[in-house]
Design an enzyme around this catalytic site. Structure first.
Site, PDB file in Angstrom:
ATOM      1  N   GLU A 135      -5.408  -5.024  10.561  1.00  0.00           N
ATOM      2  CA  GLU A 135      -4.369  -4.022  10.743  1.00  0.00           C
ATOM      3  C   GLU A 135      -4.622  -3.261  12.046  1.00  0.00           C
ATOM      4  O   GLU A 135      -5.426  -2.316  12.063  1.00  0.00           O
ATOM      5  CB  GLU A 135      -4.386  -3.027   9.585  1.00  0.00           C
ATOM      6  CG  GLU A 135      -4.157  -3.652   8.233  1.00  0.00           C
ATOM      7  CD  GLU A 135      -3.571  -2.642   7.260  1.00  0.00           C
ATOM      8  OE1 GLU A 135      -2.441  -2.849   6.835  1.00  0.00           O
ATOM      9  OE2 GLU A 135      -4.231  -1.630   6.972  1.00  0.00           O
TER      10      GLU A 135
ATOM     11  N   GLY B 284       2.458   2.193  10.566  1.00  0.00           N
ATOM     12  CA  GLY B 284       3.387   3.301  10.364  1.00  0.00           C
ATOM     13  C   GLY B 284       4.076   3.751  11.643  1.00  0.00           C
ATOM     14  O   GLY B 284       4.711   4.803  11.682  1.00  0.00           O
TER      15      GLY B 284
ATOM     16  N   ASN C 163       0.871  -1.179   0.000  1.00  0.00           N
ATOM     17  CA  ASN C 163       0.000   0.000   0.000  1.00  0.00           C
ATOM     18  C   ASN C 163       0.905   1.225   0.000  1.00  0.00           C
ATOM     19  O   ASN C 163       1.509   1.555   1.015  1.00  0.00           O
ATOM     20  CB  ASN C 163      -0.888  -0.012   1.260  1.00  0.00           C
ATOM     21  CG  ASN C 163      -1.686   1.270   1.403  1.00  0.00           C
ATOM     22  OD1 ASN C 163      -1.828   2.032   0.441  1.00  0.00           O
ATOM     23  ND2 ASN C 163      -2.206   1.514   2.599  1.00  0.00           N
TER      24      ASN C 163
ATOM     25  N   GLU D 266      -6.663   4.624   7.743  1.00  0.00           N
ATOM     26  CA  GLU D 266      -6.453   6.060   7.503  1.00  0.00           C
ATOM     27  C   GLU D 266      -7.700   6.690   6.896  1.00  0.00           C
ATOM     28  O   GLU D 266      -7.994   7.860   7.128  1.00  0.00           O
ATOM     29  CB  GLU D 266      -5.206   6.257   6.626  1.00  0.00           C
ATOM     30  CG  GLU D 266      -3.938   6.037   7.442  1.00  0.00           C
ATOM     31  CD  GLU D 266      -2.778   5.426   6.696  1.00  0.00           C
ATOM     32  OE1 GLU D 266      -2.754   5.468   5.454  1.00  0.00           O
ATOM     33  OE2 GLU D 266      -1.873   4.879   7.378  1.00  0.00           O
TER      34      GLU D 266
ATOM     35  N   LYS E 280       0.132   4.263  -0.284  1.00  0.00           N
ATOM     36  CA  LYS E 280      -0.513   5.455   0.293  1.00  0.00           C
ATOM     37  C   LYS E 280      -0.289   6.661  -0.638  1.00  0.00           C
ATOM     38  O   LYS E 280      -0.232   6.511  -1.843  1.00  0.00           O
ATOM     39  CB  LYS E 280       0.004   5.722   1.702  1.00  0.00           C
ATOM     40  CG  LYS E 280      -0.007   4.468   2.574  1.00  0.00           C
ATOM     41  CD  LYS E 280       0.182   4.744   4.008  1.00  0.00           C
ATOM     42  CE  LYS E 280       0.335   3.430   4.751  1.00  0.00           C
ATOM     43  NZ  LYS E 280       0.191   3.547   6.173  1.00  0.00           N
TER      44      LYS E 280
ATOM     45  N   SER F  39       3.414  -2.204  10.249  1.00  0.00           N
ATOM     46  CA  SER F  39       4.870  -2.223  10.378  1.00  0.00           C
ATOM     47  C   SER F  39       5.481  -3.582  10.042  1.00  0.00           C
ATOM     48  O   SER F  39       6.464  -4.000  10.655  1.00  0.00           O
ATOM     49  CB  SER F  39       5.303  -1.754  11.772  1.00  0.00           C
ATOM     50  OG  SER F  39       4.853  -0.425  11.991  1.00  0.00           O
TER      51      SER F  39
HETATM   52  C1  PEP Z   1      -0.731   0.007   5.782  1.00  0.00           C
HETATM   53  O1  PEP Z   1      -0.674   1.093   5.222  1.00  0.00           O
HETATM   54  O2  PEP Z   1      -1.704  -0.716   5.540  1.00  0.00           O
HETATM   55  C2  PEP Z   1       0.350  -0.392   6.685  1.00  0.00           C
HETATM   56  C3  PEP Z   1       0.263  -1.537   7.279  1.00  0.00           C
HETATM   57  O3  PEP Z   1       1.385   0.490   6.828  1.00  0.00           O
HETATM   58  P1  PEP Z   1       2.816   0.165   7.515  1.00  0.00           P
HETATM   59  O4  PEP Z   1       3.295  -1.144   6.958  1.00  0.00           O
HETATM   60  O5  PEP Z   1       3.692   1.318   7.134  1.00  0.00           O
HETATM   61  O6  PEP Z   1       2.588   0.072   8.998  1.00  0.00           O
END
Ligand code: PEP
Length: 251
Positions: A167, A173, A9, A97, A11, A213
């Site tokens: 998640e 993040g 992703n 988000e 973003k 993460s």
């Molecule tokens: C995400 O955007 O779905 C995500 C898990 O981000 P990150 O891996 O940066 O935590």
């Protein structure tokens, strides 16, 4: 047997040249990966350029959101048909988000999910609890609610188009990752809930990704869990070396 599924992703990151360089690097590093499904979920405006770069690869393309109407007076929105036109296979729906910054509700997410499936896209439905909800021991209740409302009206035939991504919001993040045990506990709970909703055999076929993460160093540990079928990767998917290392670990 569920085939592992790793999705990046991106973003709101990259510019056109960086987007193309990133997928070119992945194609070069990964070649034809057959044992893992791989997708990159790219900002709308770079979908076409990335699609062209991926044309001879089996890395799939995804978007990060979709609107629930086909066309019309919906300024700024993007339809399922437009995403198909831009060669998308997958679409992320209900990312935390979008839930917590943009204010998307479970009802809106449910509408988007229906539209995506009937329009031929494969949705990745994101669910997960906030830190204070985990601390208050509300994780199962929150995730159960998000899944039941998000999947309302989706029948057993259509559910196989859906990937669920667990998640935990506190892990996105932040550099904090759920432990392998925390991830497995919630994934097992989700699978059992899907079993109640759709029957055990169907639930056994639904892929549940972990996101938060995820990085090369924790990929093997997370993926060793019986109910973790893949990863939704934010930050690490923006680095060719990291994302391809994660995919190779899973492959
Ligand atoms: C995400 O955007 O779905 C995500 C898990 O981000 P990150 O891996 O940066 O935590």
């Amino acid at each position: 047997m569920r085939k592992p599924f790793i999705a990046g992703n991106w973003k709101m990151n990259t510019n056109n040249a960086e987007a193309v360089a990133l997928v070119s690097g992945l194609v070069e590093q990964l070649g034809e990966i057959a044992t893992v499904d791989v997708a990159v979920c790219v900002p709308f405006v770079y979908l076409r350029a990335v699609a062209d770069t991926l044309s001879s690869s089996n890395i799939a393309l995804g978007a990060q959101d979709v609107f629930y109407e086909d066309n019309g007076a919906f300024t700024g929105e993007i339809s399922c048909r437009m995403l198909k036109d831009a060669c998308c296979t997958y679409v992320i729906i209900g990312h935390s988000e979008r839930r917590h910054i943009i204010g998307e509700t479970d009802e809106l997410i449910n509408r988007k999910l229906h539209t995506a499936i009937s329009g031929g896209l494969l949705p990745i439905l994101c669910v997960g609890e906030l830190l204070e909800q985990r601390q208050a021991d509300e994780t199962n209740e929150i995730v159960t609610g998000q899944i039941k409302k998000g999947l309302e009206g989706i029948d057993a035939e259509k559910i196989l188009a859906v990937t669920v991504a667990y998640e935990p919001v506190w892990a996105i993040g932040t550099g904090l990752t759920a432990t392998a045990r925390q991830a497995q506990e919630v994934h097992a709970m989700i699978r059992s809930l899907l079993g109640e909703m759709y029957g055990r055999d169907t639930a056994e076929q639904i892929r549940i990704q972990y996101g938060g993460s995820a990085k090369p160093a924790n990929t093997a540990e997370l993926m060793a869990n019986p109910d973790v079928d893949g990863l939704l990767v934010g930050g690490a998917s923006l680095k060719v070396e990291d994302f391809s290392a994660m995919i190779r670990t899973v492959a």
